[in-house]
Every structure is written in C-alpha cells, then in structure tokens.
Scaffold this motif. Structure first.
Motif: not given
Length: 309
Positions: A233-252
């Motif tokens: 479940t902690t794998v999801a924590l690795r994705a948090l910086p990704v969506i902050i960097l790329g944008g929470l509303t953007s698939v690309p």
C-alpha cells in the motif's frame, strides 16, 4: 556514457511504474473531484486477488498450465475489482452526490481501511508471490556501441512496456471517446453534467472500474518484483510526488511526472548520493514535490483547483 544510459533507462522504467499508480489517483479525481486515498489499498487488494487465485485455481481445476491459471486468475481478479467498483458506487458514492469534497475524501479513507481488512480476511496476511513468467535475468544492450554495453533487467523492460501501453490506451480513452469526455464533464461540475443528461452514477462505476484495472496491473507488476505484502500500500506514497509534479487533473501530467521523478531519483542517487552519504533516492521526489507546491501548486499540466470550485 554507458553507465549514464544504464542509470537513465532504469529511471525511465521506474518512472513508468510510478505513472501507472499515479493514474489511479488522476482517474478518480477527474471523475469525482476528490483525492482517492484508497488507491494504495486497491493496488494491494487487486494484487492479493491475483496472487491467491493464481495459486488456488490450478488446485481447484487440476490445471498444469501456469499460463492458463494466470489468465483465469487475472480475469477473476478483474471481476473482483468490477464488483468492488459497483459496490462502492452503490453503497457509498450514490449517497454522496453533490456533497462537499471533504466528505468524499473521508469516504475514500473509510474505503481504504475497509479494503485493508477485507483483503486480509479473504486472502490472508502472508507474503505471496506472483509469477506471470516475466524473465528476471539482466541483459546487456548496445554492446556494439558502448564498451561493456548497458545492463538492464528484462523484467523492468517488460513492465515498462506494459505500463506504457496501458497509459497510452487510457490517454486515448479520455481524449477520443464519448465516455472519456463525459468523465471530464463530470469532473468539472457534477450538477451541470447531470443537467445535460450525463448519468453520474454510471460514470462513477466506469471510472472506478478503470481505476481498479489500473490498480490490478500495477499490483501484478509490483507483486512480481517485490512479492505481495501489506506494505504494498505504501507504493501509493511513491505516486504522490508524481501527481503533484504532473498535476492532479492531467493524465499526460501523470506520465511525464512519473518519468521525471524516476529519472531524477536514479541520477541524483548515483551522481549526488556519494557527496552527501547516499539515501537521496528516498527523499528526492518529496523535496521536488514540495518545491512545486510552493511555486506551482497545480503542477506542470494541471489546472488550479480553486478555479474548479
């Protein structure tokens, strides 16, 4: 140069896996406007279902073919995620239509703890392997170009290709299909979407199903590499910086953000780690995300959340 490319390729392949997990967050947010804290629990539940059914089905049916057992286990695990999506919409989301975002946020927290407990009750709490036949031996590439070649793991290459294909399919789904456009409309304004005839309940079921399949693929890949355990479940924590960097509303944005994070982690660890005693890979992504929160909170490709409210 060969060592640099080896590090770069390792970062790109890790970044694709981060993007795959981050997509689950983006999909749910685009459909409901809420941050889905249950994504990590969905990855774990899906991986547990795949691991256990791939073990149980050959025993129940007397199958000797590992491939057939894995295929059946995949479809059963996918069916479990579809049922789970339908139950979430029927029992939780249907009663929270047009509620405040914080209410939906708390609902996903409750779903997280429920899935953690349900997965442990049904499938057990040991560490379970997932063997889908991906080769784990490293290979040397570009031996004729660079002295010694570039060492890469075959499993990482296959996982990155699978993740890239799924990301491409989801991007086309959102941009080119009527259902994808309906999902974007629901994310912008629930009430306006309902007023023009978009069935909100059906859209939520669809997006949770898609997020469930994304979680299943991510769970299989991570489970094949690390084994299925509750720390997954902690794998999801690795994705948090990704969506902050790329944008929470953007698939690309989830894709590019994952690649940047993956490459940044590997390069910083290799080239800057020795100067500061190592360990940069652990915190690099979070520091980079903090910088973006301070200076560009919507991320590289996201829109300002305040504009959506």
């Amino acid at each position: 140069m060969g060592f640099f490319l080896e590090t770069l390729l390792g970062g790109l392949m890790a970044g694709m896996l981060y993007s795959l997990v981050a997509l689950g967050f983006v999909l749910i947010f685009k459909a409901s406007g809420v941050f889905n804290f249950a994504q990590g629990a969905m990855v774990l539940f899906a991986a547990l279902a795949m691991a256990r059914f791939s073990e149980w089905i050959p025993q129940w049916l007397g199958l000797e073919s590992k491939l057939l057992g894995n295929v059946l286990a995949f479809f059963i695990a996918a069916g479990c995620m579809f049922i789970l999506a339908w139950l979430i919409e029927r029992l939780v989301l249907r009663h929270l239509v047009n509620q405040e975002g914080v209410t939906l946020l708390m609902a996903t927290l409750g779903i997280t703890y429920f899935l953690d407990g349900l997965g442990q009750t049904i499938f057990g709490s040991d560490i379970y392997p997932i063997d889908v036949g991906m080769p784990k031996d490293p290979v040397f590439l570009f031996e004729n170009v660079f002295e010694g070649g570039v060492l890469v793991n075959q499993e990482d290459i296959i996982a990155a290709v699978i993740a890239a294909c799924l990301v491409a399919v989801l991007s086309l789904f959102f941009q080119k299909t009527s259902t994808g456009r309906a999902l974007r409309a629901v994310a912008d304004d629930h009430q306006a979407a309902q007023s023009i005839g978009i069935p909100l309940n059906r859209i939520w079921v669809i997006v949770w199903c898609v997020a469930g399949i994304t979680a299943l693929v991510a769970g299989i890949i991570w489970g094949s590499k690390l084994g299925v355990q509750f720390s997954l479940t902690t794998v999801a924590l690795r994705a948090l910086p990704v969506i902050i960097l790329g944008g929470l509303t953007s698939v690309p944005g989830a894709i590019i953000g994952g690649l940047i994070i993956g490459v940044g982690e590997k390069l910083s660890e290799v080239y800057l780690g020795p100067m500061v005693g190592g360990g940069i890979e652990i915190w690099f992504a979070y520091v980079l995300a903090l910088v973006f929160l301070l200076f560009r909170p919507q991320g590289l490709f996201g829109e300002k959340i305040i504009d959506r409210v």
